[in-house]
Design a protein around this motif. Structure first.
Motif, short mmCIF file in Angstrom:
data_model
loop_
_atom_site.label_atom_id
_atom_site.label_comp_id
_atom_site.label_asym_id
_atom_site.label_seq_id
_atom_site.Cartn_x
_atom_site.Cartn_y
_atom_site.Cartn_z
N GLU A 1 0.83 -1.21 0.00
CA GLU A 1 0.00 0.00 0.00
C GLU A 1 0.87 1.25 0.00
OE1 GLU A 1 -2.51 -0.79 3.37
OE2 GLU A 1 -3.80 -2.15 2.20
N LYS A 2 1.97 1.23 0.73
CA LYS A 2 2.88 2.38 0.73
C LYS A 2 3.53 2.55 -0.64
CE LYS A 2 6.66 4.50 3.32
NZ LYS A 2 7.54 4.38 4.49
N ILE B 1 2.17 1.72 -3.53
CA ILE B 1 1.12 2.25 -4.40
C ILE B 1 0.95 3.75 -4.17
CG2 ILE B 1 -1.38 2.20 -4.83
CD1 ILE B 1 -1.16 -0.89 -4.28
N ASP B 2 1.08 4.19 -2.93
CA ASP B 2 0.95 5.62 -2.59
C ASP B 2 2.21 6.42 -2.91
OD1 ASP B 2 -1.62 5.18 -1.69
OD2 ASP B 2 -1.04 5.00 0.41
N GLY C 1 5.32 5.93 -1.67
CA GLY C 1 6.08 6.16 -0.44
C GLY C 1 7.53 5.71 -0.46
#
Length: 172
Positions: free
Chosen positions: A141-142, A144-145, A147
């Motif tokens: 998820e990080k 994808i964001d 990060g």
């Protein structure tokens, strides 16, 4: 290899599926030592060890880990060491002319992994689209964001059937 945590003689013996530099640092900070292809750490640190495992590997050795397969593009270079994302080794060279090898659970889809630099100041280089198996969901998820520096176009994959079909349609 799956995550495995075993109590023996007042110690925890911890086996992990692949190298994660962040986990290695955390377990060393708990007094852990590498012995017989696994980490050995004081059993009184069990809660800390399991928390570190969950953070780096998506699971703590009890039940199924929360991991996914991620496809992403990586443009990174590392001086005299492996290229990693969130502690996970993507590729590692051992010298300027050695080329590079992929980390465990990493698949090269397109692009290149190689070594470069000079004989004394060599680098590991990743300029490629890769698939990372067994990636903790929070790390995915990080990614994808946006990060992580040098990582773009990250997406969670359910299967690599499209890659297999494309590979089968190719001509040697």
């Amino acid at each position: 290899m799956a995550l495995q945590v075993v109590k023996q003689d007042g110690a925890l013996l911890v086996q992990t599926p692949h190298v994660n530099k962040n986990f290695n640092k955390r377990i060393k900070d708990m007094g852990g030592v590498w012995h017989n292809a696994r980490w050995r750490v004081d059993a009184r640190n069990e809660a800390l060890v399991r928390a570190a495992l969950k953070r780096s590997y998506g699971g703590d050795g009890q039940g199924e880990p929360d991991v996914v397969t991620v496809r992403c593009t990586i443009h990174k270079e590392s001086w005299q060491g492996p290229v990693d994302v969130a502690g996970r080794v993507i590729a590692r060279a051992f010298g300027r002319d050695s080329g590079a090898t992929l980390g465990d659970g990493v698949v090269l889809v397109e692009g290149r992994i190689t070594s470069g630099g000079s004989r004394i100041n060599w680098t590991s280089v990743v300029d490629a689209t890769v698939v990372l198996h067994d990636c903790p969901r929070k790390v995915a998820e990080k990614m994808i964001d946006g990060g992580y520096v040098g990582v773009s176009g990250a997406a969670i994959e359910n299967a690599t059937d499209a890659d297999a079909a494309a590979l089968a349609d190719g001509v040697d």
